[in-house]
Design a protein around this motif. Structure first.
Motif, PDB file in Angstrom:
ATOM      1  N   ILE A  18       0.855  -1.189   0.000  1.00 32.63           N
ATOM      2  CA  ILE A  18       0.000   0.000   0.000  1.00 32.63           C
ATOM      3  C   ILE A  18       0.891   1.239   0.000  1.00 32.63           C
ATOM      4  N   ARG A  19       0.580   2.182  -0.867  1.00 30.75           N
ATOM      5  CA  ARG A  19       1.388   3.400  -0.995  1.00 30.75           C
ATOM      6  C   ARG A  19       0.836   4.481  -0.060  1.00 30.75           C
ATOM      7  N   TYR A  20       1.453   4.622   1.094  1.00 28.19           N
ATOM      8  CA  TYR A  20       1.064   5.644   2.054  1.00 28.19           C
ATOM      9  C   TYR A  20       1.669   6.990   1.635  1.00 28.19           C
ATOM     10  N   LEU A  25      -0.031   7.812   5.715  1.00 21.90           N
ATOM     11  CA  LEU A  25      -1.478   7.622   5.698  1.00 21.90           C
ATOM     12  C   LEU A  25      -1.985   7.277   4.304  1.00 21.90           C
ATOM     13  N   VAL A  26      -3.135   6.602   4.275  1.00 24.77           N
ATOM     14  CA  VAL A  26      -3.798   6.278   3.019  1.00 24.77           C
ATOM     15  C   VAL A  26      -5.300   6.519   3.215  1.00 24.77           C
ATOM     16  N   PRO A  27      -5.977   7.153   2.245  1.00 23.22           N
ATOM     17  CA  PRO A  27      -7.418   7.382   2.394  1.00 23.22           C
ATOM     18  C   PRO A  27      -8.200   6.078   2.288  1.00 23.22           C
ATOM     19  N   ALA A  28      -9.174   5.929   3.167  1.00 25.05           N
ATOM     20  CA  ALA A  28     -10.049   4.756   3.161  1.00 25.05           C
ATOM     21  C   ALA A  28     -11.487   5.214   2.957  1.00 25.05           C
ATOM     22  N   ALA A  42     -12.083   8.227   5.760  1.00 23.74           N
ATOM     23  CA  ALA A  42     -11.183   8.461   6.885  1.00 23.74           C
ATOM     24  C   ALA A  42      -9.785   8.016   6.469  1.00 23.74           C
ATOM     25  N   TRP A  43      -8.833   8.168   7.387  1.00 23.57           N
ATOM     26  CA  TRP A  43      -7.445   7.831   7.063  1.00 23.57           C
ATOM     27  C   TRP A  43      -7.004   6.589   7.811  1.00 23.57           C
ATOM     28  N   ALA A  92      -5.177   4.037  -2.313  1.00 23.57           N
ATOM     29  CA  ALA A  92      -6.503   4.267  -1.730  1.00 23.57           C
ATOM     30  C   ALA A  92      -7.129   2.908  -1.436  1.00 23.57           C
ATOM     31  N   ILE A  93      -7.949   2.870  -0.404  1.00 26.49           N
ATOM     32  CA  ILE A  93      -8.590   1.621   0.016  1.00 26.49           C
ATOM     33  C   ILE A  93     -10.099   1.807   0.014  1.00 26.49           C
TER      34      ILE A  93
END
Length: 216
Positions: A18-20, A25-28, A42-43, A92-93
């Motif tokens: 996952i590319r933070y 952080l990564v947007p979810a 959220a993050w 992104a997730i």
């Protein structure tokens, strides 16, 4: 494009891929797993993502409090994770959840997303869910000259008669091998079936849940 399914097991999830962002952080994006309604954004950081996978409930990173955040721990409106996906850029997730209490927003609304003019309206899901919401509104707030309200006024006799008629028309359209006619008649059948659901106060989600159970 969210293209890769994630399974709730450590071994199957490329957490390290996952590319933070520069803050880790990564947007979810969280959506209702049954009707697709976008509930919130959220993050996550690597730790919250791992806790989400371990517990089967959503965990996020609070940027304001600088701490892990278990969604619903205080309110009871937890989110049970049903599916997780990451997009083609791995930055992104997308999380499909069963939202307990059907409330995701701290304001008490189902969704955190509102119209740009600030008005609070039910967040859209799929087309059938949107139509069902309108039908239920007609049931609860009758409007003069509304065809849907006339069906409700006629009760089961009128509603079920229409379902029978529309079913026969679907059969005839299929017999005629008329694609446009089939689509049109099935749309009519679905509409009248939704009216029957609303009349008997059966939530459309209950139908989705039955379909999900049978899919398994």
């Amino acid at each position: 494009m969210f293209s890769s399914d994630l399974h709730l097991t450590h071994d199957a999830i490329p957490v390290e891929r996952i590319r933070y962002d520069e803050k880790g952080l990564v947007p979810a994006i969280v959506q209702d797993y049954l009707d697709g309604t976008i509930l919130m954004m959220a993050w996550m950081n690597q730790q919250s993502l791992q806790k989400t996978l371990e517990t089967g409930e959503t965990w996020f990173w609070s940027r304001s409090r600088q701490e892990l955040w278990h969604k619903g721990a205080t309110s009871g409106h937890i989110q049970k994770v049903k599916t997780m996906r990451y997009d083609c850029d791995s930055d992104a997730i997308l999380v499909g959840v069963e939202q307990i209490g059907d409330i995701a927003c701290h304001t008490g609304e189902r969704s955190c997303f509102h119209k740009l003019d600030g008005s609070i309206v039910p967040a859209p899901g799929d087309t059938l869910s949107q139509l069902f919401a309108v039908i239920c509104d007609r049931r609860d707030n009758p409007q003069q000259n509304s065809y849907t309200c006339k069906l409700f006024a006629g009760g089961d006799n009128k509603i079920l008669k229409k379902i029978g008629e529309e079913s026969a028309e679907v059969v005839m359209a299929c017999k005629d091998d008329d694609p446009d006619g089939i689509a049109s008649e099935v749309a009519d059948l679905l509409y009248h079936t939704l009216v029957a659901l609303a009349h008997h106060k059966v939530d459309l989600k209950a139908v989705y849940q039955k379909l999900q159970q049978r899919r398994k």
